[in-house]
Design an enzyme around this catalytic site. Structure first.
Site, short mmCIF file in Angstrom:
data_model
loop_
_atom_site.label_atom_id
_atom_site.label_comp_id
_atom_site.label_asym_id
_atom_site.label_seq_id
_atom_site.Cartn_x
_atom_site.Cartn_y
_atom_site.Cartn_z
N LYS A 231 32.24 35.86 32.55
CA LYS A 231 33.37 34.90 32.10
C LYS A 231 32.78 33.25 32.51
O LYS A 231 32.72 33.09 33.71
CB LYS A 231 34.56 35.29 32.16
CG LYS A 231 35.65 34.34 31.58
CD LYS A 231 37.29 34.80 32.00
CE LYS A 231 38.38 34.29 31.14
NZ LYS A 231 39.64 34.64 31.67
N SER B 43 42.86 35.63 27.71
CA SER B 43 41.89 34.52 27.72
C SER B 43 40.22 35.09 27.82
O SER B 43 39.31 34.40 27.35
CB SER B 43 42.00 33.44 28.67
OG SER B 43 41.73 34.04 29.92
N SER C 210 44.82 38.21 31.33
CA SER C 210 43.69 37.93 30.18
C SER C 210 42.54 38.73 30.28
O SER C 210 41.70 38.56 29.95
CB SER C 210 43.22 36.32 31.04
OG SER C 210 44.16 35.63 30.44
#
Lengths: 95, 477, 480
Positions: free
Chosen positions: C79, C154, C178
């Site tokens: 990420k 997210s 997330s």
């Protein structure tokens, strides 16, 4: 505790953000909606409850006072929007 | 109406740790700009702080010495504000639950003991340096970002400019004695803000206060507070009111003036620092640190008087600086004559430090060498004058041992009676007038004969032997 | 396997060790797929050359007979809020668009030391703030299962990467769900460990007392293996735990020994009925295998979201103060003084949701409101944590939905922040309590959209959680 546009202005000053009129309108609305929602916490009596700040169970996590190599000046300034010689450069502080 | 001055001081003391408060970067002064930096102190995305153990111990040491309560549980907090030399946009500090609270500092002023109470002592980090005076822009050096500070906040117990200065001097002496800071005001390792107000004498209520910043010497602290007191009294006498504000001391213009600030109010939004864990000071840790505390100056001076039989005044002077006191004890141990050592320190050593404007740590003669020098005098190898005027002076310039200097330069004292007797005989025969005068009662001329003999022997004769022989000769004839 | 799609790392590792395939061929197959599915927008940066070069080095290592790491040849996506030295670190924000990290996160060092191959950096909601990935400054991510749906957020890019076979495993971060919510939306496993289990050094902070790096993978075992490598004390993170790291990947449980708590507060009208039905099916299967089910109560659940949005935004408002245009990141043009620089750079550089959360967080910390909001929320946080700690005196794991709704369409919840926040209602409480949780896929609903269920464990009980997850995974195998 309704949030006024003046409150939004004050908070924006603290947070170093600015909004145009339409954004300010929307921000005032959103903050009021969210704050109205979080009012629900007041249903709870928390008088004798200790606030929870530290999530772990450790205390005194300390570092020995021994130097470790720093990074180079070049690396320090690598992402600088503006720099000169070895320094970061920002617009002049007034006052 | 007569007014009374009321002052509280907030002192920032830079600690002399090897590394920064929350990262392993060196704190060494004078490194090229932005080279003592790392992801942590530059606030790179994702970097995290870890507290330096030495910072905590220094805080506890100062707290113990100033009679504070050491918090068994304490936390770090974030103080949020934007400034170009504050990379994270917040300063890691302490707010609720500081490490030390409710102590006091005592000092002597004009023969009286004065006590100033402390509200708190807390740990925090320094900001970087902004350089405004080159070109059209501000230049930022982050080397100082994260250097550890202790903030020492006093109660408004100070009632005169002299007290303010004496309090600061005492605080400086304490941090230096503890060895946690060099306490240098001019270099910024001791920084002071003053909360100043005045009130009608006898009144219990405090007046409105102003906060005075930018005082970087003991003298400027006195001057700034004096100026601000007079300014406030002037305002009040002319029917005005004091505005609560921050004012800057301008040492050149010799005035305080309000600081222009764009930010309406200080709203620092303190909250517990989630990246650092709580600090617990157990009784065990506390006694470990207590055991490490140096013997405090008052205690040490008293011990010097009783153990070494030196005058109280000398003991006090020697114990104003821990390194000086250490120096004294080491030199005294080497020569075995604490009384003579104290005389040397009070005389030659302190005079030289003053002349050279240096600290004992930079004094070129190590304690051991001084001790050896003193013992050479004691053993009669050289006489006192040679020691002070010749050997000591040479030792300042070269790392040679006093024995080697004496040997190399042929400075050893002559104690050979026949040689001295011979010189005395020559002096007496060369000075018939003085001899006649002496015999007619001018006994003060004894010194003249000693001096002449010493001169002939290039200052190296044993003065005691000269005395003895001369006395015998003058009386016998 | 001919198309180089693997259902687990074990399959890949066996193939690599038998030398039937090379790391290089695996990595280039993943890279080709990433290129072919570029329209998903899962990646913000692909390390084509360095990944292939690393793959070659690993192949040589194996050929030379040197010992190989636990994650040998595992293609991993990261990420883009986790730092890698010399690589861009954008957090999907304009303010960091051109920012290159000068150091690597601890987790990156640990993955590389066990011979994982990093394929690239994945898309996310800006600064990990969002539940749909629509808050990325570089465009939304499409759900690989149904491209008209969001991948969740997210960690939407990471979930889409694993769900779309553009990586075998991906790192995410979980502040309020997330990792778990996008995992459930993209039909993969998403593990959020106990707070402090994995070092946060190098993870760009959102809510420091909530953030944990997590793993998105095809199986619980893969997630556990990567956890095992990343977990453990780190001298660079004071909040990292020094508790010993266990062999999480090998964890297994006898269903007869498993006590599962079913919290009544999580099964209300707010829950999509189809999701509820699918979860009940799993529960029945577990019960049939001998697990004990116990209904329980987590009485403060309804206060979790409010508590979360006060505390996490407060921390965020402070964590995001460093993006000021002074030392790195976006700096606005035409600036007169530092304040002007801050205001313009931040207003132009941050997106709408980030600004909203900074404003909310600044408000709750500001003079006069701290006690009413921040301290109050900290107290409720303790009540919520106590709910969980009490529950775990009776059960080994708690089972709940991951999301109240199936993957939703683009734009469906963007009109109103509160509606979007409610998507996190089942995942936020675990970050408040600090306890570990995992989302495990349990199949597709009638519309063919992935559904996940969540297992929640006691502090540092990751082994139990993985063992239970394997049982849930097994129920799925039986039914398909």
């Amino acid at each position: 505790m309704a949030v006024s546009k003046a409150d939004v202005d004050y908070i924006a000053t603290l947070a170093r953000l600015s909004f145009n009129d339409a954004e300010k309108e929307a921000m005032t609305h959103d903050l009021n909606e969210i704050l109205n929602y979080v009012e629900k916490l007041n249903e709870l009596n928390t008088e004798n409850i200790e606030p929870l700040a530290n999530m772990g169970d450790r205390t005194n996590v300390l570092r020995e006072d021994k130097p470790v190599p720093s990074i180079s000046n070049q690396d320090a300034l690598k992402n600088a929007p503006d720099f000169q010689d070895r320094f970061f450069k920002v617009p002049k502080v007034i006052g | 109406m007569e007014y009374e001055l009321v002052v509280g001081l907030e002192v920032h003391c830079q600690l002399n740790t090897k590394t920064k408060a929350f990262c392993g970067c060196s704190t060494e002064f004078g490194a090229p700009a932005n080279t003592n930096v790392c992801p942590v102190c530059l606030a790179m995305p994702g970097a995290l702080p870890v507290l330096n153990k030495q910072v905590l111990e220094s805080a506890i040491k100062l707290g113990l010495t100033t009679h504070c309560t050491i918090a068994p549980y304490s936390i770090m907090a974030r103080k949020n504000y934007f400034y170009p030399d504050l990379p994270k946009g917040y300063q890691i500090s302490q707010y609720e639950e500081p490490i030390c609270s409710e102590g006091y500092i005592e000092f002597d002023l004009d023969g009286e003991k004065k006590r100033v109470r402390l509200v708190r002592i807390h740990m925090e980090e320094d900001a970087g340096k902004s350089i405004h005076d080159i070109g059209e822009e501000t230049y930022i050096d982050a080397n100082r970002c994260g250097v550890p500070l202790l903030e020492i906040v006093s109660y408004p117990d100070i009632r005169s400019t002299k007290e303010a200065s004496a309090y600061l001097q005492k605080l400086r002496a304490i941090v230096r004695w503890l060895g946690i800071s060099d306490g240098n005001m001019e270099e910024g390792s001791l920084r002071c803000d003053a909360n100043v107000s005045v009130r009608p004498k006898g009144s219990e209520k405090f007046g409105t206060r102003t906060e005075i910043k930018n005082m970087n010497s003991f003298k400027s602290v006195e001057n700034a507070i004096q100026y601000e007191m007079e300014r406030q009294i002037e305002v009040l006498k002319s029917g005005g009111t004091i505005v609560q504000e921050t004012r800057l001391w301008d040492a050149d213009k010799f005035e305080t003036r309000p600081m222009r600030s764009k930010e309406a109010a200080h709203d620092y939004r303190y909250f517990p620092e989630p990246d650092l864990v709580p600090i617990e000071v157990s009784d065990e840790l506390l006694s470990l640190i207590k055991a490490e505390l140096p013997e405090m100056p008052e205690v040490r001076a008293t011990r010097f008087v009783s153990q070494y039989q030196i005058p109280e005044y000398d003991a006090k002077v020697i114990t104003t600086d821990r390194l000086l006191a250490d120096y004294y004890e080491e030199a005294a141990k080497v020569c075995g004559d604490p009384k003579a050592t104290s005389n040397w320190i009070m005389g030659e050593v302190l005079r030289t430090l003053k002349e050279k404007a240096i600290e004992i740590s930079a004094f070129p003669i190590e304690a051991k060498r001084l001790g050896v020098l003193i013992s050479l005098v004691k053993q009669g190898v050289i006489n006192g004058n040679t020691a002070k005027e010749v050997v000591f002076v040479k030792m300042l310039d070269e790392p040679t041992s006093p024995q080697d200097i004496v040997k190399r330069d042929g400075l050893a004292q002559v104690s050979d009676t026949s040689a001295i007797e011979k010189e005395i005989a020559e002096v007496l025969s060369a000075s018939p007038t003085q001899l006649a005068d002496y015999r007619s009662g001018k006994t003060k001329l004894f010194g003249y004969f000693v001096g002449e003999t010493m001169k002939r022997m290039k200052g190296k004769a044993n003065p005691q032997i000269i005395n003895d022989i001369l006395k015998r000769k003058l009386e016998s004839v | 396997m001919s198309n180089f799609v693997f259902s687990s790392y074990r399959d890949l590792r066996d193939a690599l060790l038998s030398k039937s395939i090379s790391v290089e061929s695996v990595v280039s197959a993943y890279l080709s797929r990433i290129e072919a599915k570029a329209h998903l927008n899962a990646y913000l940066a692909v390390f084509k050359e360095s990944a292939l070069a690393h793959a070659k080095v690993l192949d040589e290592k194996l050929a030379s007979g040197k010992p190989i790491g636990k994650l040998f040849g595992m293609p991993i996506a990261v990420k883009d809020n986790i730092a890698m030295k010399g690589e861009k670190l954008t957090c999907a924000s304009k303010i960091l668009e051109n920012f290159t990290s000068i150091y690597s996160a601890t987790v990156i060092e640990r993955l590389l030391s066990e011979d994982a191959v990093i394929l690239g950096k994945t898309n996310l909601d800006e600064f990990a703030m969002g539940s749909s990935n629509e808050n990325s400054a570089f465009g939304a991510v499409k759900n690989p299962i149904n491209e008209s749906c969001v991948p969740g957020g997210s960690s939407g890019g990471s979930a889409a990467a694993v769900g779309g076979d553009l990586a075998l495993v991906a790192l995410g971060s979980d502040t309020g769900g997330s990792v778990r919510q996008p995992a459930s939306f993209c039909n993969v496993v998403g593990l959020k460990p106990t707070y402090g289990r994995i070092s946060r050094y190098g993870l760009v902070a959102f809510g420091s007392s909530f953030d944990q790096i997590g793993v998105l993978a095809k199986t619980a075992e893969d997630a556990a293996l990567v956890l095992e490598v990343m977990a453990g004390e780190d001298p660079m993170d004071s909040t990292s735990s020094n508790k010993p790291v266990e062999d999480y990947a090998r964890a297994s449980l006898d269903p007869k020994q498993l006590r599962i708590g079913v919290p009544k507060e999580f099964f209300t009208d707010a829950l999509d009925p189809e999701i509820n039905a699918m979860i009940q099916t799993v529960l029945e299967k577990l019960k049939a295998q001998g697990a004990t089910l116990a209904e329980l109560s987590l009485p403060h659940s309804e206060y979790a979201l409010a508590t979360y949005y006060i505390l996490a935004t407060a921390e965020a408002s402070s964590n995001l103060a460093r993006y000021d245009g002074a030392r790195y990141g976006y700096r606005a043009k035409e600036i007169t003084d530092p304040t002007d620089m801050y205001v313009k750079s931040r207003s132009e550089g941050f997106g709408k949701e980030v600004k909203r959360r900074i404003m909310l967080g600044t408000y709750v910390l500001s003079a006069g409101y701290y006690d009413a909001y921040y301290r109050k929320a900290q107290k409720v946080r303790r009540l919520i944590r106590n709910d969980y700690l009490n529950a775990f005196e009776q059960v080994d794991v708690i089972l709940s939905p991951t999301s109240p709704v199936p993957p939703f369409k683009f734009g469906e919840k963007m009109h109103d922040p509160l509606t979007m926040y409610l998507a996190d209602i089942y995942t936020v409480p675990m970050n408040l309590a600090g306890v570990p949780a995992i989302s495990v896929p349990i199949g597709l609903n009638a519309q063919g959209l992935p559904i996940g269920l969540q297992l929640i464990g006691n502090l540092f009980s990751e082994s139990t959680l993985i063992g239970a997850s394997k049982l849930v995974e097994a129920t799925r195998e039986h039914s398909f």
